[in-house]
Each structure stands twice: as structure tokens, then as C-alpha cells.
Design an enzyme around this catalytic site. Structure first.
Site, mmCIF file in Angstrom:
data_model
loop_
_atom_site.group_PDB
_atom_site.id
_atom_site.type_symbol
_atom_site.label_atom_id
_atom_site.label_comp_id
_atom_site.label_asym_id
_atom_site.label_seq_id
_atom_site.Cartn_x
_atom_site.Cartn_y
_atom_site.Cartn_z
ATOM 1 N N HIS A 104 0.836 -1.214 0.000
ATOM 2 C CA HIS A 104 0.000 0.000 0.000
ATOM 3 C C HIS A 104 0.873 1.268 0.000
ATOM 4 C CE1 HIS A 104 -3.366 -2.685 1.279
ATOM 5 N NE2 HIS A 104 -2.381 -3.271 1.929
ATOM 6 N N SER A 140 15.669 21.591 -15.413
ATOM 7 C CA SER A 140 14.476 22.389 -15.675
ATOM 8 C C SER A 140 14.913 23.739 -16.218
ATOM 9 C CB SER A 140 13.697 22.577 -14.372
ATOM 10 O OG SER A 140 12.886 23.738 -14.457
ATOM 11 N N LYS A 157 16.544 21.503 -10.180
ATOM 12 C CA LYS A 157 15.869 20.258 -10.555
ATOM 13 C C LYS A 157 16.788 19.259 -11.257
ATOM 14 C CE LYS A 157 11.925 19.409 -10.397
ATOM 15 N NZ LYS A 157 10.812 19.934 -11.191
ATOM 16 N N GLU A 162 10.253 8.540 -16.727
ATOM 17 C CA GLU A 162 8.873 8.947 -17.016
ATOM 18 C C GLU A 162 8.449 8.501 -18.415
ATOM 19 O OE1 GLU A 162 8.197 13.188 -15.372
ATOM 20 O OE2 GLU A 162 10.360 12.884 -15.406
ATOM 21 N N TYR A 205 -8.031 -14.126 -45.632
ATOM 22 C CA TYR A 205 -7.391 -12.813 -45.671
ATOM 23 C C TYR A 205 -8.420 -11.718 -45.924
ATOM 24 C CZ TYR A 205 -4.595 -8.822 -47.042
ATOM 25 O OH TYR A 205 -4.060 -7.566 -47.104
ATOM 26 N N GLN A 246 -3.896 -5.580 -43.295
ATOM 27 C CA GLN A 246 -2.775 -4.704 -43.649
ATOM 28 C C GLN A 246 -2.449 -3.754 -42.491
ATOM 29 O OE1 GLN A 246 -2.154 -3.254 -47.732
ATOM 30 N NE2 GLN A 246 -2.815 -1.259 -46.996
ATOM 31 N N LYS A 298 0.712 -3.884 -39.440
ATOM 32 C CA LYS A 298 2.149 -3.584 -39.492
ATOM 33 C C LYS A 298 2.585 -2.407 -38.638
ATOM 34 C CE LYS A 298 2.006 -5.705 -43.909
ATOM 35 N NZ LYS A 298 0.576 -5.965 -43.635
HETATM 36 N N1 ARG Z 1 -0.255 -5.081 -48.483
HETATM 37 C C1 ARG Z 1 -1.051 -6.209 -48.166
HETATM 38 C C2 ARG Z 1 -1.050 -6.414 -46.654
HETATM 39 O O1 ARG Z 1 -0.244 -5.843 -46.021
HETATM 40 C C3 ARG Z 1 -0.501 -7.429 -48.828
HETATM 41 C C4 ARG Z 1 -1.501 -8.497 -49.096
HETATM 42 C C5 ARG Z 1 -2.478 -8.047 -50.105
HETATM 43 N N2 ARG Z 1 -3.269 -9.115 -50.607
HETATM 44 C C6 ARG Z 1 -4.304 -8.891 -51.338
HETATM 45 N N3 ARG Z 1 -4.966 -9.901 -51.767
HETATM 46 N N4 ARG Z 1 -4.707 -7.682 -51.644
HETATM 47 O O2 ARG Z 1 -1.832 -7.150 -46.099
#
Ligand code: ARG
Length: 461
Positions: free
Chosen positions: A158, A279, A285, A292, A319, A324, A327
Site C-alpha cells: 500500500h 528544468s 531540478k 517517465e 485474408y 494490412q 504492421k
Molecule cells: N499489403 C497487403 C497487406 O499488407 C498485402 C496483401 C495483399 N493481398 C491482397 N490480396 N490484396 O496485407
């Protein structure tokens, strides 16, 4: 505008500008160039070995891919949004470089299995990078823990002083946490390591491909078992983000401790100029900005996990272009955790503990009250509940006198319970308290030194 050269056969016109902008991933997936080219080379070799393309075409493709890789590495490559993504940018350039043979590379393959393979290869590298960083963090923690294995500090629950512990024991708690993070990294890597290449668009292919060969060439343990799952699965990305999220929560907790410990009321540790900032208005400081920011990185990292979970939720097989969006969270999580781990490792190695401050705080706040209660149980034979009650009255007396427990006169102690003897002073000091906690996993310096040796053996190469 003319239709897309890679898939525009049935289109009369090109996309609108906004279609191109929302569709293109080349702005970020160019990071996958190395993985994409490695995957294509493995695929081309396999196609030739199986007699699906000629040896000459395969040789031209392999040479051309090396040249494209060089152009990308040197910065000479021009990425084009009209070509959408890294896969089509590489293939279009291959076609410029080697001519029509380039068109044979995409035999028995689709961008769907291609992108799943590329992202897996990228995540696998990211997991390995993270594991290296976490090992270095454990090494820094273990070294500080060794130096602090008998520095007494207050242990908190605590955020109230609870019982004395050692600074080394406290740091070793984080070695365990990071050890579990590394376990999650290893688990995620093991489950990830099946190759989607050869699933093609979604259904597999009629060409006599050898999926074991491409899997082995790319360092996977085996090919994925179901073609639909192969192109629809992003569990490996989610598991990576989940492992990174939990790790970042650990780093954030440690960062918060550094913020607290370096503050004036605590003053338990000092960070050197290398890890402090000033600071612009308050000359005195020394701010722990790196701690942080490590604490804050957790927000964006956990956000990426929630973001991708939300993208994947409700996607039917297989898919979908939604995927996409996997990423950028991955790339940012990798950059953020990489910085956070490195900054934390730097701060841990840099910090100077101030044992006199820790001891002073540990010695105030009646942190050895549990030791007194345990003594009443062990020596006087009281049931723990009664011992707890007697100790509570001793603490109240000490509070009224403004004294620590080990500064109370024997007569005062006996005024609460006349069975208390002078022997009790042997347990009332913080050193005695810490030294007595010898149970396995406890804070006694002898146990902490054993834990340090065991952790070096278990975690460090
Ligand atoms: N740029 C696409 C992705 O990152 C690649 C795959 C695309 N495939 C498709 N059938 N359009 O997912």
C-alpha cells in the site's frame, strides 16, 4: 490514369487518388523488404527444384532479387505508391531488371501467403531482438542487486512501510519479472515458427510445390497445416504485442519506482547527469525524464495490442485487407519497447543507491513490528493473533513517545506485556529483521546472494 500493371488486367481505369492513398501500404511495409526478398528467393529455388520453373529463370530471378536488395539498401530504390506494397514494388522492379522471367516468380504463390510469411519473419526477428535486450536488462539488475544484497530498505505494501527488505532483493524481483517476459517471448517464437508460404491465396495450389523445403530454407520448424488458417492468422502478431505489453507494464512499474526513489522525500537512489535532465526555470531540478518516458511508452504499446485485437475481431476467414493494419502497431511497438528496455538498462546500470537514506526510512515507521509479534509467538508461546494485538499496543506506545521500537525501554515494553524480556531487542533492529528472513525466496542477504547466483546461471549466457 492507367490500370495497375500487377493486377489491372480486367480494369479499364486506374484508382482514384484517395483509393490509392488508403490502399497503399508501401509507406510503412517497405520495412519488410529484407523478409520479402528472402521469402521470394526461397520460393524461386523451390520452384526450380520441383521443375515448376526452369533453372535459368530461377537463376535470373535470384540474381535480380539480389540487385533489388542492393538498390534498397543503398537508397537507390524508388518506392511507388501506385504499386501499393512492398511485394509488388519488389516484383515490378525485378521485372525491370530481368524482364519477363520475373513474371514466373509469383507461380504457386499469392500476396496473402507472401505477406503472412514476411510479417512472421519480421516478428521473429523482433522477438529475438527483444530477448537480447531483456537479457542485458537482467544483467544490469543482477549487478546492482549484488552490490545491494545487504542494503536495508523499507519494503512496502500500500506504499506504506511494511517490513524491511534489501535493495538487492527488491531488484531481483524485477529479474524474475523479466525472466517471465523472456519466457513469453520464447513461447511466442515457438508457436510462430510455422511457414505459411505455399498456402497461396487461401486454398493451396495445384502446382507440385515442396512446402517443407521453403519452410526449412526460411528457418521455420515446419509448414503451417491449414491453408485457410495460414493466410488468416495474425495470432503471432497479437502474441508479440501481448508479450511486449506485459513487459512494458513491468518496465513502467520499475520506472515509477525510479521516479519515486529519486524524489527528494525518498532519495533512495541518484541518477547521474547522464540520465537526468534539468528544468529551464528551476535550477535545482534533476528530473528523471527517461523513467517517465519508459512509464509512458506503456500507453502506446498497450494501445497497439488493443488496436490490433480490435482489427482482427469479427474478420471472417480468410485474408481481409483489414489485416494490412497489422504492421504499423508492430513496428511502433518494436521501436518503443526497444528504446524503453535500453533506457531502463542504462538507468539501472547508472544509478547510485543511497543506503543511508534507505536505512533511515526503513528504521522509522515501526517496520519491525512483525518481528516483535513473531518473537512473542516463538519465545513466549502466544498465538499469533494475540501477539499481533500485544504488538499493536507496543506500536501505539512507541507512537505516543515518538520513538522507534528498538528505542523503547524494557520497562515500557513490559508495561504492555510483562512476559517481554531483554532478548526481544535481538529482533527489533532492521538488520536482525532482514537477516532472519531466511525462508526460500526470502530477503535475508544469504538467500539474496544465492538467488543472484541462480539467476546468473539461469538467465545469462
Ligand atoms: N499489403 C497487403 C497487406 O499488407 C498485402 C496483401 C495483399 N493481398 C491482397 N490480396 N490484396 O496485407
Amino acid at each position: 490514369m492507367t490500370s495497375n500493371t500487377m493486377w489491372g488486367g480486367r480494369f479499364a481505369a486506374g484508382p482514384s487518388a484517395i483509393m490509392e492513398e488508403i490502399n497503399a501500404s508501401i509507406g510503412f511495409d517497405r520495412k519488410l523488404a529484407g523478409q520479402d526478398i528472402a521469402g521470394s528467393k526461397a520460393h524461386a529455388r523451390m520452384l526450380a527444384d520441383r521443375g515448376i520453373i526452369s533453372a535459368d529463370d530461377a537463376a535470373a530471378i535470384l540474381g535480380g532479387l539480389d540487385r533489388v536488395a542492393q538498390e534498397i539498401a543503398s537508397g537507390a530504390f524508388t518506392f511507388k505508391a501506385a504499386l501499393e506494397d512492398i511485394h509488388m514494388n519488389v516484383e515490378a522492379r525485378l521485372s525491370d531488371v530481368i524482364g519477363p522471367a520475373a513474371g514466373r516468380l509469383h507461380t504457386a504463390r499469392s500476396r496473402n501467403d507472401q505477406v503472412a510469411t514476411d510479417v512472421k519473419l519480421w516478428v521473429r526477428d523482433a522477438l529475438d531482438r527483444l530477448d537480447d535486450g531483456l537479457e542485458a536488462l537482467q544483467a544490469a539488475l543482477i549487478d546492482q542487486a549484488e552490490a545491494g544484497s545487504d542494503m536495508v530498505m523499507p519494503g512496502f505494501t500500500h506504499l506504506q512501510s511494511a517490513q524491511p527488505v534489501t535493495f538487492g532483493h527488491h531488484l531481483m524481483a524485477y529479474v524474475e519479472m523479466v525472466g517471465r517476459d523472456r519466457g513469453r517471448v520464447a513461447d511466442a517464437r515457438r508457436r510462430l515458427n510455422e511457414c505459411p508460404l505455399g498456402a497461396a491465396a487461401l486454398a493451396g495450389t495445384s502446382f507440385p510445390i515442396d512446402r517443407d523445403a521453403t519452410a526449412a530454407a526460411l528457418g521455420f520448424d515446419r509448414p503451417t497445416a491449414n491453408s485457410l488458417d495460414s493466410v488468416a492468422d495474425r495470432d503471432f502478431a497479437l502474441e508479440y504485442l501481448a508479450a511486449v505489453s506485459i513487459c512494458s507494464v513491468h518496465l513502467s512499474r520499475l520506472a515509477e519506482e525510479l521516479v519515486v526513489w529519486t524524489s527528494q522525500p525518498f532519495g533512495f537512489v541518484r541518477l547521474s547527469d547522464a540520465f537526468s535532465t534539468g528544468s529551464s526555470i528551476m535550477p535545482q531540478k534533476r528530473n528523471p525524464d527517461a523513467a517517465e518516458l519508459v512509464r509512458a511508452k506503456t500507453g502506446r504499446i498497450v494501445g497497439h495490442l488493443i488496436g490490433l485485437l480490435t482489427v482482427m475481431k469479427g474478420l471472417p476467414l480468410t485474408y481481409q485487407k483489414d489485416m494490412q493494419e497489422d504492421k504499423e502497431p508492430l513496428f511502433d511497438a518494436d521501436a518503443s519497447i526497444g528504446l524503453a528496455v535500453a533506457a531502463m538498462t542504462g538507468m539501472i546500470a547508472d544509478l547510485t543507491p543511497r543506503p543511508e537514506r534507505m536505512r533511515a526510512v526503513a528504521s522509522s515507521g515501526y517496520a519491525t513490528a512483525t518481528d516483535l509479534a513473531d518473537w512473542l509467538v516463538r519465545v513466549v508461546g502466544l498465538p499469533f493473533r494475540e501477539a499481533h494485538h500485544v504488538t499493536g499496543r507496543v506500536v501505539a506506545l512507541a507512537e505516543s513517545k515518538g520513538a522507534d521500537l528498538d528505542r523503547l525501554a524494557l520497562a515500557d515494553l513490559q508495561s504492555v506485556d510483562d512476559r517481554i524480556t531483554a532478548d526481544v531487542y535481538s529482533v527489533l533492529s532492521v538488520d536482525a529483521s532482514v537477516a532472519s528472513r531466511t525462508s526460500y525466496g526470502g530477503t535475508a542477504p544469504v538467500r539474496v546472494r544465492e538467488a543472484i547466483a541462480a539467476a546468473r546461471e539461469r538467465y545469462l549466457r
